[in-house]
Design a protein around this motif. Structure first.
Motif, PDB file in Angstrom:
ATOM      1  N   THR A   1     -23.380  25.835 -18.133  1.00 33.32           N
ATOM      2  CA  THR A   1     -22.118  25.494 -17.471  1.00 33.32           C
ATOM      3  C   THR A   1     -21.019  26.139 -18.373  1.00 33.32           C
TER       4      THR A   1
ATOM      5  N   LEU B   1      -2.579  27.821  -9.320  1.00 32.45           N
ATOM      6  CA  LEU B   1      -4.112  27.929  -9.013  1.00 32.45           C
ATOM      7  C   LEU B   1      -4.194  29.464  -8.327  1.00 32.45           C
ATOM      8  N   ALA B   2      -3.380  29.570  -7.268  1.00 32.73           N
ATOM      9  CA  ALA B   2      -3.347  30.693  -6.380  1.00 32.73           C
ATOM     10  C   ALA B   2      -3.311  31.954  -7.325  1.00 32.73           C
TER      11      ALA B   2
ATOM     12  N   GLN C   1     -21.158  29.857 -17.382  1.00 31.66           N
ATOM     13  CA  GLN C   1     -20.550  29.895 -16.135  1.00 31.66           C
ATOM     14  C   GLN C   1     -19.244  29.891 -16.013  1.00 31.66           C
TER      15      GLN C   1
ATOM     16  N   LEU D   1      -0.373  24.219  -7.142  1.00 27.89           N
ATOM     17  CA  LEU D   1      -1.214  25.071  -6.050  1.00 27.89           C
ATOM     18  C   LEU D   1      -0.916  26.430  -6.125  1.00 27.89           C
TER      19      LEU D   1
ATOM     20  N   ILE E   1       5.494  13.863  -6.143  1.00 27.56           N
ATOM     21  CA  ILE E   1       4.099  14.181  -5.926  1.00 27.56           C
ATOM     22  C   ILE E   1       3.987  15.580  -5.220  1.00 27.56           C
ATOM     23  N   ALA E   2       4.595  15.309  -4.069  1.00 26.22           N
ATOM     24  CA  ALA E   2       4.658  16.681  -3.031  1.00 26.22           C
ATOM     25  C   ALA E   2       4.896  17.846  -4.131  1.00 26.22           C
TER      26      ALA E   2
ATOM     27  N   THR F   1      -4.733  32.502 -10.157  1.00 16.73           N
ATOM     28  CA  THR F   1      -5.828  32.880 -10.756  1.00 16.73           C
ATOM     29  C   THR F   1      -6.895  33.085  -9.596  1.00 16.73           C
ATOM     30  N   ALA F   2      -6.610  33.213  -8.540  1.00 20.42           N
ATOM     31  CA  ALA F   2      -7.453  33.190  -7.376  1.00 20.42           C
ATOM     32  C   ALA F   2      -8.462  34.108  -7.442  1.00 20.42           C
ATOM     33  N   ASN F   3      -9.783  33.788  -7.526  1.00 22.99           N
ATOM     34  CA  ASN F   3     -10.890  34.767  -7.375  1.00 22.99           C
ATOM     35  C   ASN F   3     -10.789  36.045  -8.457  1.00 22.99           C
TER      36      ASN F   3
ATOM     37  N   MET G   1      10.052   6.283  -2.412  1.00 23.30           N
ATOM     38  CA  MET G   1       9.923   7.610  -1.646  1.00 23.30           C
ATOM     39  C   MET G   1      10.393   8.872  -2.707  1.00 23.30           C
TER      40      MET G   1
ATOM     41  N   GLN H   1     -12.076  38.004 -10.654  1.00 23.16           N
ATOM     42  CA  GLN H   1     -13.311  38.192 -11.396  1.00 23.16           C
ATOM     43  C   GLN H   1     -12.784  39.388 -12.373  1.00 23.16           C
TER      44      GLN H   1
ATOM     45  N   LEU I   1       7.172  10.006  -3.728  1.00 21.59           N
ATOM     46  CA  LEU I   1       6.217  11.086  -3.050  1.00 21.59           C
ATOM     47  C   LEU I   1       6.733  12.303  -3.111  1.00 21.59           C
ATOM     48  N   GLY I   2       8.196  12.233  -2.968  1.00 15.55           N
ATOM     49  CA  GLY I   2       8.848  13.835  -2.985  1.00 15.55           C
ATOM     50  C   GLY I   2       8.322  14.268  -4.587  1.00 15.55           C
TER      51      GLY I   2
END
Ligand SMILES: N[C@@H](CCC(=O)N[C@@H](CS)C(=O)NCC(=O)O)C(=O)O
Lengths: 397, 339
Positions: free
Chosen positions: B92, B18-19, B95, B15, B7-8, B21-23, B1, B25, B4-5
């Protein structure tokens, strides 16, 4: 009036607490799945938005467009006027051909070397050990490049100066050209006859086993099988008028025309994959054989079984149980490693999909197709292997 | 357990990252300025266009394109880093933002300009596809190649033109398709193929790289395609596209006006208004691009004009100017006016 209910043990309190391992497990699993789903959603939507912003084409519409490039080896008809879809099918077939042949040959070579390493003869066992160590410890990519450039291309003469070891057989840097039977409908019938022979053999062997179990009488299965599998096609050949016309390769202009060709690219890839994987197979076979205790052999000869029968009926079935699972993973490896074909110009799936995604600019779709095909092939091999493994596994009675 | 913790937690952090660098441009110019250099996608090594010399310094016509942009942006032509790309990798790489400019003898085609998410901004070399064969093969024309085996690199226009040419002329051929330049050349040299095909410039470069053996190979007279080679940038960043485009135009116009890296300092007070604009004295050209006004001076001073770059890089592999001569001297090299 009913008496006051006697006090029952209090119902277990349904209190949710993170200290309860069951609750905790569920909570974390939900969190993880949710997190992964969010991540996937985020990546997909972000990618789509970026691709839209840069006007990168998407979708699978390109599959119907004319491919426009030539492919050197194709087992179905193909020309540059065909679609990308057909080009990709050619790639899939090329991958399957080299993978299947590779699996068969690596199994045979690996088994021989594995047994060789256990040989009582010192020299043979040393040679096999050295082979295994060398092959396992050199990167496959290096070995492929070595076979293709250093061995095949450097040492073979040009088409015009081709070696001609046997009549009709030419060896040059264009590959090995051999005469093949000229097209004749009889060969189709022979194939069908062969298939019928195989099915017949399976049925016959079932019957023979049942009979032996019931009456103890043995049936000359080997001879019957040979008769069916080889004899039936032979009959078909005779019935078709025994065609003997061969299609001979012949040097015309730049290259040999006619006959069958084994190209240097295919040969290098197959040799590389087989010699490399055989080293791993050999170790698997060796460990499988060693896993069967010597007592089994002694017990079996005490029962009066001859050496061949001991091997076939006692040792092999037990060794196979140890051998099959790691062997399956080697088969998966061969299939995946065949994608190194790009290094030496064999047009496998990856090579053709790369070209496609480069010409169309649809990298995501291209990679998606590659992943899908490999996943399907790998899962099929794994499923077959697991089925077979279960079949031969020890059934405890 | 516990596992899992962990990993979460990791997933949540990833996340979040990543957020961020969201979009985004982000403008390429800002990104380039922030990191302090131009990341330039070039050949893995094609003498004359982009190849490292014996000291490991990249040289070539395409390299000069990137050096020019660095001179325009930073006032220092050396602020470039190079990424060697095969034909398969190049789009690529652009791009995905791995490189800021693709200057890798890449042919400008409709499909690439539209569906690949790129914009071509200039043509720095007018080329065409040819064939090279061994002299011993005794072939004098591409029309004699029926039945030949041809070595070619995948993911190129070359591969498509090859198929087109043989189809159009009703001839057969067998391709041998190998991605890496040195390996496809090795296969040709080892006799796996009768012919090697690529842009005529690439053939000249490969042939000259054979040194003493160069004359064992002949380049057939047929040129079977148009290959306008030029730098490309990501679609949608017009400001960056303008900078690359006008960097090239400055190099061509400097040649037209006789400005060279050697004489530009002495021409600073030249009365010709065109020269005044090119050396950055008048016109605010740099400002309009979002750069310093001495941007064009830096390009010419540090990299030189187009002719200098050509003579320094491409002449040595044995290619005369030909169509790449200035329009005023009988070629088709032509740049819109810097004004
Ligand atoms: N101009 C063609 C071909 C460009 C190309 O890849 N040329 C080859 C041969 S000259 C090359 O530059 N190879 C160098 C490398 O792979 O690094 C295109 O854009 O598709």
């Amino acid at each position: 009036m009913a008496s006051i209910p006697r006090s029952r043990p209090a119902p277990p309190s349904i209190k949710l607490s993170l200290s309860d391992p069951v609750v905790r497990a569920i909570v974390f699993q939900v969190l993880v799945v949710g997190g992964v789903a969010l991540l996937v959603w985020y990546l997909v939507s972000n990618t789509m938005a970026n691709m839209e912003a840069r006007k990168i084409a998407s979708g699978f519409g390109f599959l119907n467009r004319e491919a426009g490039f030539a492919i050197s080896e194709h087992s179905i008809d193909y020309s540059p006027a065909d679609s990308y879809f057909r080009a990709l099918v050619v790639g899939v077939l090329n991958t399957l051909i080299v993978a299947i042949l590779g699996i068969i040959l690596a199994t045979i070579l690996g088994t021989i070397i594995g047994i060789g390493r256990l040989a009582k003869n010192w020299l043979i066992s040393q040679i096999c050990s050295v082979y295994i160590e060398v092959m396992r410890n050199l990167p496959l990519a290096l070995q492929l490049v070595f076979w293709y450039y250093a061995v095949i291309l450097e040492n073979l003469p040009s088409a015009r100066e081709a070696h001609n070891p046997l009549p009709g057989v030419f060896v040059s840097s264009r590959g090995i050209m051999v005469p093949v039977p000229a097209n004749d409908p009889t060969y189709g019938w022979m194939l069908i006859a062969c298939l019928i022979g195989i099915v017949g053999t399976v049925l016959l062997s079932r019957w023979a086993k049942a009979r032996q179990a019931a009456t103890g009488q043995q049936f000359p299965m080997l001879r019957a099988a040979a008769g069916l599998i080889l004899g039936l096609p032979l009959l078909a050949w005779l019935a078709g008028g025994a065609p003997t016309v061969l299609d001979w390769p012949e040097l015309r202009g730049f290259n040999f025309q006619g006959g069958g060709t084994l190209t240097p690219e295919f040969a290098a890839l197959l040799i590389g994959l087989v010699t490399y994987t055989a080293a791993f197979v050999a170790e698997i076979v060796r460990s499988g054989i060693l896993a069967v205790s010597h007592g089994q052999t002694e017990a079996s000869s005490a029962l009066g079984l001859k050496r061949g029968l001991t091997l076939r009926l006692v040792i092999l079935p037990q060794a196979l149980r140890v051998i099959i699972p790691p062997m399956i993973s080697q088969y998966l490896n061969i299939t995946k490693n065949s994608s190194l074909a790009v290094l030496i110009g064999y047009p496998d799936l990856v090579s053709i999909a790369n070209t496609t995604l480069n010409q169309t600019g649809q990298a995501i779709e291209g990679i998606g197709i590659i992943m899908m095909v490999y996943l399907t092939v790998s899962l099929s091999i794994a499923a077959f292997g697991n089925w077979y493994n279960k079949r031969i596994a020890l059934t405890e009675r | 357990m516990k596992h899992l913790g962990k990993i979460a937690a990791t997933a949540a952090i990833a996340l979040g990252a990543l957020a961020g660098t969201a979009n985004a441009q982000q403008s390429t110019l800002d990104a380039v300025k922030a990191k302090g250099f131009v990341q330039c996608g070039v050949n893995t090594g094609l003498a004359g266009f982009s190849a490292p010399d014996s000291q490991g310094v990249w040289k070539g016509l395409d390299v000069d394109m990137c050096r020019g942009v660095a001179a325009a942006v930073f006032g220092d032509a050396n602020k470039v880093r190079y990424t060697g790309l095969t034909a398969q990798q190049r789009f690529t790489a652009l791009q995905s933002g791995e490189v800021d400019i693709l200057a890798r003898n890449t042919t400008w085609t409709l499909a690439r300009d539209t569906s690949l998410g790129l914009d071509f901004v200039a043509v720095n070399f007018y080329d065409g596809q040819g064939f090279m064969v061994k002299r011993t093969l005794n072939v004098k024309s591409a029309k004699e190649l029926n039945g030949a085996t041809v070595c070619v690199q995948p993911g190129t226009t070359t591969e498509l033109n090859l198929a087109d040419y043989f189809r159009a002329n009703r001839m057969q051929f067998r391709p041998v398709v190998i991605e890496k330049l040195e390996e496809v050349v090795a296969a040709y040299l080892a006799g796996r193929c009768d012919a090697y095909t690529t842009d005529a410039s690439g053939l000249a470069s490969t042939r000259s790289a054979q040194g003493a053996n160069a004359n064992q190979h002949i380049i057939l007279p047929e040129i079977i395609s148009k290959e306008p080679l030029g730098p490309a940038v990501r679609h949608g960043d017009n400001k960056w596209a303008d900078i690359v485009r006008w960097t090239f135009n400055v190099m061509v116009e400097a040649e037209e006006m006789g400005l060279t890296s050697g004489n530009i300092d002495s021409k600073m007070n030249d009365p010709n208004p065109g020269v005044q604009r090119l050396v950055g004295k008048t016109g605010d050209m740099g400002k309009m691009l979002g750069l310093e006004n001495n941007w064009s001076y830096n390009i010419i001073k540090q990299v030189g004009n187009y002719g200098e770059s050509y003579d320094r890089n491409v002449k040595p592999i044995g290619l005369e100017r030909g169509v790449n001569e200035l329009w005023s001297k009988g070629g088709i090299m032509y740049a819109p006016p810097v004004r």
